[in-house]
Design an enzyme around this catalytic site. Structure first.
Site, PDB file in Angstrom:
ATOM      1  N   GLY A  56      37.721  41.751  49.636  1.00  0.00           N
ATOM      2  CA  GLY A  56      36.945  42.912  50.071  1.00  0.00           C
ATOM      3  C   GLY A  56      37.347  44.076  49.187  1.00  0.00           C
ATOM      4  O   GLY A  56      38.542  44.303  48.966  1.00  0.00           O
ATOM      5  N   LYS A  57      36.355  44.786  48.680  1.00  0.00           N
ATOM      6  CA  LYS A  57      36.689  45.865  47.740  1.00  0.00           C
ATOM      7  C   LYS A  57      37.600  46.903  48.390  1.00  0.00           C
ATOM      8  O   LYS A  57      38.527  47.421  47.765  1.00  0.00           O
ATOM      9  CB  LYS A  57      35.408  46.510  47.213  1.00  0.00           C
ATOM     10  N   GLY A  58      37.336  47.179  49.678  1.00  0.00           N
ATOM     11  CA  GLY A  58      38.165  48.160  50.364  1.00  0.00           C
ATOM     12  C   GLY A  58      39.605  47.702  50.467  1.00  0.00           C
ATOM     13  O   GLY A  58      40.538  48.404  50.051  1.00  0.00           O
ATOM     14  N   ASN A  60      41.166  45.360  48.802  1.00  0.00           N
ATOM     15  CA  ASN A  60      41.804  45.216  47.480  1.00  0.00           C
ATOM     16  C   ASN A  60      42.289  46.573  46.963  1.00  0.00           C
ATOM     17  O   ASN A  60      43.376  46.692  46.397  1.00  0.00           O
ATOM     18  CB  ASN A  60      40.816  44.631  46.462  1.00  0.00           C
ATOM     19  N   THR A 229      33.818  52.417  33.394  1.00  0.00           N
ATOM     20  CA  THR A 229      34.530  51.270  32.823  1.00  0.00           C
ATOM     21  C   THR A 229      33.550  50.432  32.000  1.00  0.00           C
ATOM     22  O   THR A 229      32.371  50.315  32.343  1.00  0.00           O
ATOM     23  CB  THR A 229      35.198  50.409  33.919  1.00  0.00           C
ATOM     24  N   GLY A 234      37.058  48.810  27.298  1.00  0.00           N
ATOM     25  CA  GLY A 234      37.940  49.814  27.901  1.00  0.00           C
ATOM     26  C   GLY A 234      37.237  50.699  28.906  1.00  0.00           C
ATOM     27  O   GLY A 234      36.370  50.248  29.658  1.00  0.00           O
ATOM     28  N   ASP A 259      41.014  34.922  36.216  1.00  0.00           N
ATOM     29  CA  ASP A 259      40.084  35.256  37.310  1.00  0.00           C
ATOM     30  C   ASP A 259      39.911  36.775  37.325  1.00  0.00           C
ATOM     31  O   ASP A 259      40.875  37.499  37.578  1.00  0.00           O
ATOM     32  CB  ASP A 259      40.678  34.748  38.640  1.00  0.00           C
ATOM     33  N   ASP A 265      38.795  46.663  41.391  1.00  0.00           N
ATOM     34  CA  ASP A 265      39.441  47.282  42.558  1.00  0.00           C
ATOM     35  C   ASP A 265      40.886  47.681  42.225  1.00  0.00           C
ATOM     36  O   ASP A 265      41.375  48.713  42.678  1.00  0.00           O
ATOM     37  CB  ASP A 265      39.439  46.312  43.749  1.00  0.00           C
TER      38      ASP A 265
END
Ligand code: RIB
Length: 318
Positions: A56-58, A60, A229, A234, A259, A265
């Site tokens: 989960g992005k949050g 992480n 990003t 970069g 991976d 995140d």
């Protein structure tokens, strides 16, 4: 040694910069399949390796901020089957007292990881879609002007959260991922920081070129700072200081990818922690880039986030 480095980092925080960080965000169970290639339309693909882990992005990003040395509160919904996610947050020092239990399956992601480390993600919101207006009020209540709110686009009511947080004077950092139509309701003029990739920059501004995208963003939202990003090319950071803009270019660190899940995140979490620590923009972005580079050498999302000591060691060896 690890503990010493982290304590030094925390002790160096200038008194006036000790603000709280709230990450109001998603928590997922990631079902990760190692595939020979991403499944094609109409294809049935037999897969031999499946791992289920925290994501989960949050979540992480909360783990990344905590591993970077920041004090973080994670707000959001805890669904059925999500106990291990709360446990992991707590083991990493994240305050979970603001989580709301809900009678809904924990959000999850089905992730294909190809041999070159690239991923393809299907996201099911589940519990992350249970956020309510009352919960937003309660979650924001302990935070005041100058505290940092970190957001992604995996929970519902994002525009409402931003409105309420802005009214309270919180500093707001948004990583608008996954990019979808909800973002049309977001008032980007109320944000302080935007962290986007080049594709998202293209959706928002019509240009994937970072400098052109920045000019469009800055023209529309003069107080907004941004990081764009660029994958292997970069990243670029643009920070507004009054009527001046500070720009920093950061190369990507070259590593063997295993991976890439959660690398963005990790970048966002380390960058946010650096900002709250009062680090120079150049240091924030370099540290974030190194943390993200280390994360892609490992499997998993939250579990691939490196500790600050590892990141500092890698930077010292450059
Ligand atoms: O950014 C990576 C995350 O996206 C994964 O952990 C998965 O849960 C999806 O939300």
């Amino acid at each position: 040694m690890l503990i010493c480095v982290m304590m030094d980092y925390k002790e160096n925080v200038k008194e006036e910069l000790i603000m709280k960080i709230l990450n109001f965000g998603s928590m997922n169970l990631d079902h990760v399949y190692q595939v020979p290639h991403f499944s094609l339309p109409g294809e049935s693909l037999s897969v031999t390796e499946l791992k289920t882990g925290p994501g989960g992005k949050g979540l992480n990003q909360s783990i990344a901020m905590a591993k970077a040395g920041a004090k973080v509160y994670h707000g959001g919904c805890l669904g059925d089957g999500g106990a291990m996610l709360q446990k992991l947050l707590e083991e990493n020092g994240v305050d979970t007292s603001l989580l709301c239990p809900v009678a809904e399956a924990q959000g999850h992601a089905i992730i294909q990881v190809a041999p070159n480390g690239e991923n393809s993600i299907l996201y099911y919101g589940g519990s992350n879609r249970c956020v309510t207006e009352a919960q937003i009020e309660a979650t924001l209540a302990p935070f005041t002007k100058g505290d940092l709110l970190v957001l992604q686009n995996e929970i519902v009511l994002l525009p409402e959260i931003i409105e309420k947080a802005f009214a309270k004077g919180l500093t707001i950092l948004l990583n608008p991922s996954p990019f979808d139509e909800v973002l049309q309701q977001v008032d980007f003029g109320k944000l302080d920081w935007l962290i986007i990739n080049e594709l998202e920059a293209g959706f928002l501004t019509g240009s994937q070129d970072p400098d052109q995208a920045w000019e469009v963003l800055h023209g529309r939202y003069p107080r907004l700072s941004a990081v764009i990003t660029l994958g292997g090319a970069g990243s670029r950071a643009y920070q507004v200081h009054g009527d001046k803009v500070e720009k920093v270019c950061q190369d990507a660190f070259k590593v063997q990818a295993v991976d890439t899940t959660g690398a963005g995140d990790t970048f966002t979490g380390y960058f946010a922690a650096g900002l709250m620590h009062g680090d120079a923009l150049e240091i924030c972005i370099k540290t974030a880039a190194m943390a993200a580079a280390i994360s892609v050498t490992r499997s998993g999302a939250a579990s691939s986030v490196p500790m600050r000591a590892e990141v500092e060691l890698a930077m010292a060896q450059l």
